[in-house]
Write a protein that holds these residues in place. Structure first.
Motif, PDB file in Angstrom:
ATOM      1  N   VAL A 197       0.850  -1.201   0.000  1.00  0.00           N
ATOM      2  CA  VAL A 197       0.000   0.000   0.000  1.00  0.00           C
ATOM      3  C   VAL A 197       0.879   1.243   0.000  1.00  0.00           C
ATOM      4  O   VAL A 197       1.849   1.323   0.768  1.00  0.00           O
ATOM      5  CB  VAL A 197      -0.886   0.089   1.279  1.00  0.00           C
ATOM      6  CG1 VAL A 197      -2.036   1.074   1.054  1.00  0.00           C
ATOM      7  CG2 VAL A 197      -1.396  -1.257   1.723  1.00  0.00           C
ATOM      8  N   ASP A 198       0.508   2.204  -0.835  1.00  0.00           N
ATOM      9  CA  ASP A 198       1.222   3.479  -0.762  1.00  0.00           C
ATOM     10  C   ASP A 198       0.308   4.627  -1.170  1.00  0.00           C
ATOM     11  O   ASP A 198      -0.706   4.434  -1.853  1.00  0.00           O
ATOM     12  CB  ASP A 198       2.476   3.454  -1.639  1.00  0.00           C
ATOM     13  CG  ASP A 198       3.485   4.510  -1.173  1.00  0.00           C
ATOM     14  OD1 ASP A 198       3.331   5.035  -0.060  1.00  0.00           O
ATOM     15  OD2 ASP A 198       4.416   4.812  -1.934  1.00  0.00           O
ATOM     16  N   LEU A 199       0.700   5.804  -0.715  1.00  0.00           N
ATOM     17  CA  LEU A 199      -0.066   7.020  -0.998  1.00  0.00           C
ATOM     18  C   LEU A 199       0.783   7.955  -1.839  1.00  0.00           C
ATOM     19  O   LEU A 199       1.940   8.220  -1.512  1.00  0.00           O
ATOM     20  CB  LEU A 199      -0.421   7.699   0.338  1.00  0.00           C
ATOM     21  CG  LEU A 199      -0.859   9.164   0.269  1.00  0.00           C
ATOM     22  CD1 LEU A 199      -2.235   9.281  -0.392  1.00  0.00           C
ATOM     23  CD2 LEU A 199      -0.909   9.773   1.672  1.00  0.00           C
ATOM     24  N   GLY A 200       0.186   8.443  -2.911  1.00  0.00           N
ATOM     25  CA  GLY A 200       0.812   9.498  -3.685  1.00  0.00           C
ATOM     26  C   GLY A 200      -0.014  10.757  -3.511  1.00  0.00           C
ATOM     27  O   GLY A 200      -1.248  10.721  -3.613  1.00  0.00           O
ATOM     28  N   TYR A 201       0.638  11.872  -3.200  1.00  0.00           N
ATOM     29  CA  TYR A 201      -0.088  13.133  -3.030  1.00  0.00           C
ATOM     30  C   TYR A 201      -0.417  13.741  -4.400  1.00  0.00           C
ATOM     31  O   TYR A 201       0.045  13.246  -5.432  1.00  0.00           O
ATOM     32  CB  TYR A 201       0.752  14.109  -2.202  1.00  0.00           C
ATOM     33  CG  TYR A 201       0.874  13.696  -0.757  1.00  0.00           C
ATOM     34  CD1 TYR A 201      -0.178  13.888   0.131  1.00  0.00           C
ATOM     35  CD2 TYR A 201       2.044  13.094  -0.282  1.00  0.00           C
ATOM     36  CE1 TYR A 201      -0.072  13.507   1.467  1.00  0.00           C
ATOM     37  CE2 TYR A 201       2.158  12.707   1.049  1.00  0.00           C
ATOM     38  CZ  TYR A 201       1.089  12.916   1.916  1.00  0.00           C
ATOM     39  OH  TYR A 201       1.192  12.527   3.219  1.00  0.00           O
TER      40      TYR A 201
END
Lengths: 338, 235
Positions: A197-201
């Protein structure tokens, strides 16, 4: 937790009815026979409907006060679907998650392809249903696994992160605990998940149409979508690996994150991505999802340490005070205050 | 720059040293947290106690969830040789003497004699919470449903103490209790082959030896106080 009991049943039935498993055909129930012999898709759909949660999972959604949106299409996040066949690009944050289901190939050693089909499809439907409960968008089916997004235009990144971790934890629990029992009874190697899981702004993610004509989808171009996929391969069995941005966006969960290199004992695994010239070092973390799950408001840990779903929204019909007595009887209170 | 292998070894050693430096309470709390994950703790230097706070979810033997109590547990510095104080911060339990809880929410988990004896042996945090705290709150939920406790209760104040001697130590009546306490608190040692102070004619080792051993752990003062108070009720 019993929330996936209704999904476990068809899997058990399919395995029991498999000709290779040795159970006498005459001893099978009607639904078991139908599933196996005729490979009746209708029967499967009745057991695990496409667009309806099975009762226990529906209770779970009700408990959380969440309603799944079944009106989704692959490769078309509803907030960005207008980009299809357009020449526009948009910058918008997104949580990307890759759910890989490993070990299903082993099923072919022991079961017919029809049984394997039922098992893998049931697991995949359980994953999709759970994902939809937590407001995720299934972007793509990948083998038995899923590529999903969390978040959108009406949600800030932090609740999207929280929802994504809740989904990943609940689904991992299903595979690790509920499915484990079935397969260990059958003496075959376990099926397990690996999740990244990862978040990109906003500044990191471009939304646009990829492909040509109808051979296309609205998708993201982002380092963090790529890293989610890459981190999934670093996860241990039934493990979840998250990126630095997920950690940043959930400071209250810091205690659940441990750099992957602590597990692997290899400093090379600390960063999932580096740009030395920019001093950009992006850390990957193992997510202690079981401890996280135990801390959720909707979960209670029972007297034996098992996880149970809290039913606050409805009074449980099976709640029987006689079942409290064996625990309660061990207490004998006193009073000595003035 | 990536740390060298020497730096890494030092890091690992540091972690090991830090873990070793954890107090018995801190080490035990890590285990307790697995069972009771919604509890957290801080050290309160002012009162010199570990303060555990959080939620305690109660489920029955079938795993069905019943209710959640907000609780505080004060654990004295002397852990594991101590009696923690447990208070309910939620107000699910009626604040009434019949519910074995003080107006401030302090819970009377058990007769103080049992708690004291337990503390002399040293408590284990997980066992304490599961055997004393969890069961107490389950019992309160049982009473809320059935208007009575599942496993009985002690009478209040001195009557509860007398009940303790009669039920736990199988002494027939107040006179037998007094006889027993007089013997234990006297300077004469009770030999294993001496007649049992309870007066039934058996040798002590075949009768109340285990009770005498337990009672001795409660301390001279406690026994003298019980002797005085119970004797006064006989006069």
């Amino acid at each position: 937790m019993h929330i996936f009991d209704d999904y476990v049943k068809p899997i058990r039935a399919a395995i029991a009815a498999d000709p290779k498993s040795g159970k006498l055909y005459e001893t099978l129930s009607f639904s078991e026979r139908s599933l196996q012999k005729g490979f009746d898709f209708k029967v499967f759909n009745q057991q695990v409907p496409e667009k309806r949660l099975l009762p226990n999972l529906a209770d779970f959604a009700n408990e959380l006060g969440l309603t799944p949106n079944f009106e989704q299409g692959l490769g078309a996040h509803p907030d960005f679907s207008h980009l299809k066949h357009s020449e526009t690009l948009e910058d918008h944050y997104i949580v990307s998650m890759f759910v890989d289901i490993k070990g299903s190939t082993n099923l072919f050693k022991k079961y017919t392809p029809r049984t394997v089909w039922i098992v893998t499809n049931t697991i995949q439907r359980a994953a999709i249903h759970t994902c939809l409960i937590f407001g995720g968008y299934v972007h793509r089916l990948q083998g038995d696994g899923l590529f999903v997004y969390f978040g959108g235009k009406n949600m800030k990144p932090d609740p999207a992160v929280k929802r994504s971790l809740q989904f990943a934890s609940v689904f991992s629990y299903f595979v690790k605990e509920d499915l484990k029992n079935i397969f260990s009874e059958q003496g075959i190697e376990n099926i397990y998940t690996r999740i990244g899981v990862d978040l990109g702004y906003d500044r990191d993610v471009i939304w646009g149409m990829a492909g040509i004509g109808e051979i296309s989808e609205v998708t993201t171009c982002s380092l963090h979508t790529s890293l989610a996929s890459k981190m999934q391969s670093y996860a241990m069995s039934n493990g979840i690996v998250i990126g630095d941005n997920i950690k940043k966006e959930s400071p209250e969960l810091t205690e659940f994150y441990i750099p992957v290199c602590h597990r692997t004992q290899s400093e090379n695994d600390r960063y999932i991505f580096q740009i030395p010239e920019e001093r950009f070092n992006y850390t990957q973390y193992d997510f202690n999802w079981l401890s996280f799950l135990k801390r959720q408001d909707f979960i209670a840990t029972d007297f034996l340490g098992n996880l149970q779903l809290k039913h606050k929204a409805v009074v449980m019909s099976n709640r029987n005070v006689a079942n409290l007595a064996p625990i309660a009887a061990a207490s004998k209170p006193y009073y000595d205050f003035e | 720059m990536l740390p060298t292998s020497r730096q890494l070894r030092l890091q690992v050693n540091l972690i090991m040293i830090l873990n070793k430096k954890k107090s018995p309470f801190e080490r035990d709390f890590i285990v307790a947290k697995e069972r009771f994950p919604k509890l957290t703790y801080v050290w309160n230097a002012k009162i010199m106690m570990w303060v555990i706070t959080g939620e305690l979810d109660i489920c029955d033997v079938e795993g069905v969830y019943w209710n959640t109590f907000q609780i505080t547990i004060l654990v004295p510095r002397g852990y594991p040789y101590c009696v923690p104080i447990v208070a309910e911060k939620s107000t699910i339990i009626p604040r009434d003497i019949e519910w074995h809880i003080s107006p401030e929410g302090i819970c009377c988990l058990d007769i103080s004699h049992n708690l004291k004896a337990m503390s002399k042996l040293g408590i284990d945090l997980t066992s304490f919470i599961s055997e004393k705290v969890y069961t107490y709150f389950a019992n309160q939920l049982y009473k809320l449903e059935k208007n009575k406790y599942a496993g009985g209760e002690y009478a209040h104040h001195l009557d509860g103490v007398i009940q303790y001697y009669i039920e736990t130590h199988q002494l027939q009546d107040k006179r037998a209790i007094v006889a027993m306490l007089q013997q234990i608190t006297s300077k004469t040692n009770i030999g294993r082959n001496d007649p049992c102070p309870c007066g039934n004619g058996k040798k002590t080792k075949h009768c109340h030896q285990s009770s005498i051993d337990t009672l001795k752990t409660l301390g001279h003062e406690r026994l003298l106080s019980d002797l005085k108070n119970i004797s006064e009720t006989i006069k």
